[in-house]
Every structure is written in structure tokens, then in C-alpha cells.
Design an enzyme around this catalytic site. Sequence first.
Site, PDB file in Angstrom:
ATOM      1  N   GLU A 150       0.698  -1.282   0.469  1.00  0.00           N
ATOM      2  CA  GLU A 150       0.210  -0.474  -0.329  1.00  0.00           C
ATOM      3  C   GLU A 150       0.757   1.492  -0.271  1.00  0.00           C
ATOM      4  O   GLU A 150       0.440   2.493  -0.367  1.00  0.00           O
ATOM      5  CB  GLU A 150      -1.086   0.008   1.010  1.00  0.00           C
ATOM      6  CG  GLU A 150      -2.182  -1.022   1.411  1.00  0.00           C
ATOM      7  CD  GLU A 150      -1.448  -2.661   1.995  1.00  0.00           C
ATOM      8  OE1 GLU A 150      -2.254  -3.042   2.644  1.00  0.00           O
ATOM      9  OE2 GLU A 150       0.016  -2.875   1.999  1.00  0.00           O
ATOM     10  N   ALA A 206      18.417 -43.948  -6.726  1.00  0.00           N
ATOM     11  CA  ALA A 206      19.011 -43.981  -7.197  1.00  0.00           C
ATOM     12  C   ALA A 206      19.744 -45.598  -6.793  1.00  0.00           C
ATOM     13  O   ALA A 206      18.554 -46.228  -7.108  1.00  0.00           O
ATOM     14  CB  ALA A 206      19.774 -43.740  -5.414  1.00  0.00           C
TER      15      ALA A 206
END
Length: 363
Positions: free
Chosen positions: A52, A162
Amino acid sequence: MNDRQYMARAIQLAQEGIYTTQPNPRVGCVVVNDGIIVGEGFHARAGFGHAEVHALQQAGSLAHGATAYVTLEPCAHYGRTPPCANALIAAGVARVVMASLDSNPLVAGKGQAMLEAQGIVTSVGVLEDEAKALNKGFFRRMQGGLPWVRLKMAGSLDGRTAMASGESKWITGVDARRDVQKLRAQSGAIITGIGTVLADNPSLNVRPQEWLDWHYGEPVQPLRVVLDRELRMPLEAQLLNQTGVIIVTQQTAQHCNVQALNAKGAEIWHLSDTQHLETVLAKLAERGINEVLVEAGATLAGAFVRANLVDECIFYLAPTLLGSDARPLLTLAFTDMAQQRRLVYQDMRMIGQDVRIVARLSV
């Protein structure tokens, strides 16, 4: 243009602070006078001017009699900056349109009440869902005491992360890894396990030099939280070359490694049960953390899912197969179909050669 269109612009502005405002919410503001946008602003960083303030400064005298569109109720308290409700009153705006009220107890309707007490017309609820989506973690923390938790996983198309030996670099491509940097940048904390630290020695930091479009100034580095029951953190770990490292352990303050880790700058949390993940999240919320990213191995990732603490899953799947002997994405020892966890897709798109899936766990 109507209220929805101006608020859409305010939301667009608020998105500019997505990587830098934590622990504050992302907020945008548009000031409109006689159908013309005369001021725009967004909150960029904690301690800096709110949306603002920037919009009113740009509008100048044209703010008098104008309508301000704000994605979140203007603050009504003194924090690092003065109340934005006061600034709107002083500027002489005639109307304030808010996407939503603030759930922060320091505000929570007080900003709206201050404006209305001065004769300013207010309305709430314009594009509320869209505006709240920018601050899911902020609202979650204010209302429930826990941050918003994203679980990030990267693997092959057959759900492996993995090889059996632990070899994993690299499954996904550079574009996916760059995209993960963005997840880190919008997170107040990253949680991992000591197994990941010992196997990969990660930094888990935000590296803007790897981005093609970073224009947000100095990044706000997330806290790095390591769950380390036995306090096995090596002193030469890359994580310890940075500030903001928290090690959660069951070991007492008398453990031989505590003093050395403190000397390296690490903060030690001594918990009786490091697997009580909700306690860790609650402590992070007390530190003002709105959003947490879990980057961990299969065991810890599975623990978060089993504890029903995951708000959002983000999968990066590479167009490759690692085979049945490779390590899985999550450790979930289900034995029958009734135990399965269904997902609800939120988004799916290509990131380079990989697929990114954003999903919620169904209730």
C-alpha cells in the site's frame, strides 16, 4: 475495468514478492482513480515498505478519493513499518477493496474497522481464493500453528531415486534442478535427514546464479534443518559453511559433538523424539516459517506422508528407467491395497525433458 480485473492486477504484483517476503505474506496493491490506475506496489522484503505504501507514493495526490485494491487486509499495527491502514486514511482514499481479511491476530479485521471508522467504504472477497493461494503457508501458520509442507521428490519414470549403491547424479536434467531452486527460494526452511547429508553432502541453498531470470536482489536463504538422531553431522559438511543451520537430535547437550557444531554456527534442538515431525514443524512455525520444503531420502519422505503432514507433493520424473533394484522414492511398507494413498493432480507440465507433477494427497 471492474473490481475483479483490478484485483487480478494486484495479485499479479503480489507474485513479485514470492521469493523474498518471508516471513511476511506476499501482498500487492493497485490504486485507481476515475477508472485509471494511478499507483501500483507490492511488498518485496520483510522490513521494507508494504504494498500500500509503494502504491500510494506512486499515486501521490491522485490517491485522494480513489479506490485501493489490496490482496490482503491492510495491517493495523506497528511492526517493522507503520500501519498501512493509517497510510490509506491519510491519503484520503474513498474505498478499499480487499481480497481477504488477515488471519494474523494483530490484524484480523482491525484494519477494516479502522478504515470504516474514518468513513472509508470497504469490501472483502474479490478473488479471495486466488489471493490466498499466494500465501497458503501464512494462513496455515496463523490459523493452525503449522507451516505449509511441500515434499519434493525427483526420480525415474519407474519411481526410483538412486541405484542400490546410492549413485544418483544426475537423474533429472538441469531445467528440473533449476526449478527446484525456485521451490527453495519460496521456502522459509528446508528439512532433510542426516542420511542425505552423509550420502550427498548438499548445500540446500538458493543459488540465483543458476537462474536465467533472477531479478529479486539478494536471496533470502531458508533455514536448513537436519534430522540427526545420533548427532552424526560431519564438521566438514557443506551445510556448516552457511548460516541458518538447525540440527534436531535426541542427544543431550553433553554430547561430545555439540560444542564443535555450535562453534561452526549450528543451532542444536534437543528433542526426545526426532521422529515427532509435527513438533519440528511447530517449532519452525514459532520462528515465523510459513512454508517448508522437504528434500530428503525415501525414509524421511515416507515418514512425512505416514504422519499426514504433507500438504503438497512435487514429483520430477525423468524419462529413464533405473530398474527394480534401485532405491524407491518413498519408504511406505504397505501390504494391501486398502493402505494405498491416492493423489489428486493439481498441475502437470514439462520442465525441460522431465515431467513435473504437483499433487495433493487425498483425504
